[in-house]
Design a protein around this motif. Sequence first.
Motif, short mmCIF file in Angstrom:
data_model
loop_
_atom_site.label_atom_id
_atom_site.label_comp_id
_atom_site.label_asym_id
_atom_site.label_seq_id
_atom_site.Cartn_x
_atom_site.Cartn_y
_atom_site.Cartn_z
N MET A 133 0.83 -1.21 0.00
CA MET A 133 0.00 0.00 0.00
C MET A 133 0.87 1.26 0.00
N CYS A 134 1.97 1.23 0.75
CA CYS A 134 2.86 2.39 0.80
C CYS A 134 3.50 2.66 -0.55
N GLN A 135 3.88 1.59 -1.26
CA GLN A 135 4.46 1.78 -2.59
C GLN A 135 3.43 2.38 -3.55
N LEU A 136 2.21 1.86 -3.52
CA LEU A 136 1.15 2.42 -4.37
C LEU A 136 0.90 3.88 -4.03
N CYS A 137 0.86 4.20 -2.74
CA CYS A 137 0.61 5.58 -2.32
C CYS A 137 1.73 6.50 -2.78
N LEU A 138 2.98 6.05 -2.70
CA LEU A 138 4.09 6.87 -3.15
C LEU A 138 4.00 7.14 -4.65
N GLU A 139 3.61 6.14 -5.42
CA GLU A 139 3.41 6.35 -6.86
C GLU A 139 2.32 7.40 -7.09
N ALA A 140 1.25 7.33 -6.31
CA ALA A 140 0.16 8.30 -6.45
C ALA A 140 0.63 9.71 -6.10
N LEU A 141 1.45 9.84 -5.05
CA LEU A 141 1.97 11.15 -4.67
C LEU A 141 2.83 11.75 -5.79
N CYS A 142 3.60 10.91 -6.46
CA CYS A 142 4.39 11.38 -7.60
C CYS A 142 3.49 11.85 -8.74
N LEU A 143 2.47 11.07 -9.05
CA LEU A 143 1.53 11.43 -10.11
C LEU A 143 0.81 12.73 -9.77
N GLU A 144 0.42 12.89 -8.51
CA GLU A 144 -0.27 14.12 -8.10
C GLU A 144 0.62 15.33 -8.30
N GLU A 145 1.89 15.22 -7.93
CA GLU A 145 2.80 16.35 -8.07
C GLU A 145 3.05 16.67 -9.55
N MET A 146 3.18 15.63 -10.37
CA MET A 146 3.47 15.83 -11.78
C MET A 146 2.27 16.41 -12.54
N MET A 147 1.05 16.02 -12.14
CA MET A 147 -0.14 16.37 -12.92
C MET A 147 -1.04 17.39 -12.25
N GLY A 148 -0.70 17.79 -11.03
CA GLY A 148 -1.49 18.81 -10.35
C GLY A 148 -2.90 18.38 -10.03
N ILE A 149 -3.05 17.15 -9.54
CA ILE A 149 -4.38 16.59 -9.26
C ILE A 149 -4.37 15.92 -7.90
N HIS A 150 -5.55 15.45 -7.49
CA HIS A 150 -5.68 14.62 -6.28
C HIS A 150 -6.14 13.24 -6.70
N ILE A 151 -5.48 12.20 -6.18
CA ILE A 151 -5.83 10.81 -6.50
C ILE A 151 -6.36 10.16 -5.22
N PRO A 152 -7.65 9.87 -5.15
CA PRO A 152 -8.22 9.34 -3.89
C PRO A 152 -7.98 7.86 -3.64
N PHE A 153 -7.73 7.09 -4.72
CA PHE A 153 -7.55 5.65 -4.52
C PHE A 153 -6.75 5.06 -5.68
N ARG A 163 2.32 8.45 6.56
CA ARG A 163 3.29 7.39 6.82
C ARG A 163 4.31 7.29 5.69
N VAL A 164 3.84 7.41 4.45
CA VAL A 164 4.73 7.34 3.30
C VAL A 164 5.72 8.50 3.30
N GLU A 165 5.25 9.69 3.59
CA GLU A 165 6.15 10.85 3.60
C GLU A 165 7.17 10.72 4.73
N LYS A 166 6.75 10.22 5.87
CA LYS A 166 7.68 10.01 6.98
C LYS A 166 8.72 8.95 6.62
N ALA A 167 8.28 7.86 5.98
CA ALA A 167 9.21 6.81 5.57
C ALA A 167 10.20 7.32 4.53
N ALA A 168 9.72 8.14 3.58
CA ALA A 168 10.61 8.69 2.56
C ALA A 168 11.70 9.54 3.19
N ALA A 169 11.33 10.36 4.16
CA ALA A 169 12.33 11.19 4.85
C ALA A 169 13.32 10.33 5.61
#
Length: 213
Positions: free
Chosen positions: A111-131, A154-160
């Motif tokens: 789940m954390c890997q999927l969420c990190l991919e979504a966070l990258c997509l959100e930053e690149m495309m300027g959108i919100h991905i709910p699931f 949790r993902v952002e904390k793990a990345a740091a």
Amino acid sequence: MISGIQHFIFCRRQWALIHVEQQWAENRLTAEGEVMHRNAHKDSFVEKRPGILVTRGLRVSSSRLGMTGQCDVVEFYASDSGAVIQGHRGLWDVVPVEYKRGKDKNDDSDMCQLCLEALCLEEMMGIHIPFGYIFYNEIRRRRKIELTEDLRNRVEKAAAEMHEYFRRGYTPKVKTSKKCQSCSVKDLCIPKLCRNLSARAYLEQALKEGENL
């Protein structure tokens, strides 16, 4: 690497051996996973259906989190809101899909890997991905994952934490458990050695065991 967060959540020592010390070993599970992801990562492949676009091997990154990698599959659905896609009219909802070899795990590393991919997509495309979805090949089933604030935090904390370990060149000690048996770097990690108080105590025990053979 984005894929590293799955290692990190599964076992911080495993992640450090692979990503800090650059050590790796294959086993049957990793080999099967590599074959499956090789089929999923077809660069520049786009499947077009009415109202749906499907990409494989899409490269993504986040400058904010300092992460880069590939998404197995990203599905785009025609919508009244969402992302603009070059070469395609209208707006699109974005849904990442992560492929995994086995079945649903007891931890949330996938789940954390999927969420990190979504966070990258959100930053690149300027959108919100709910699931997004995780597809488990062994059971041939998708699991819908809600990308909650708790999961994102949790993902952002793990990345740091990953960046801090990497900067320090730090490899933590192992916390032994049943999952050590299926780990591809078990023979490099030597969890039995890490569990003992010292290397000297481990060697003394090994010598005693040898004398009793």
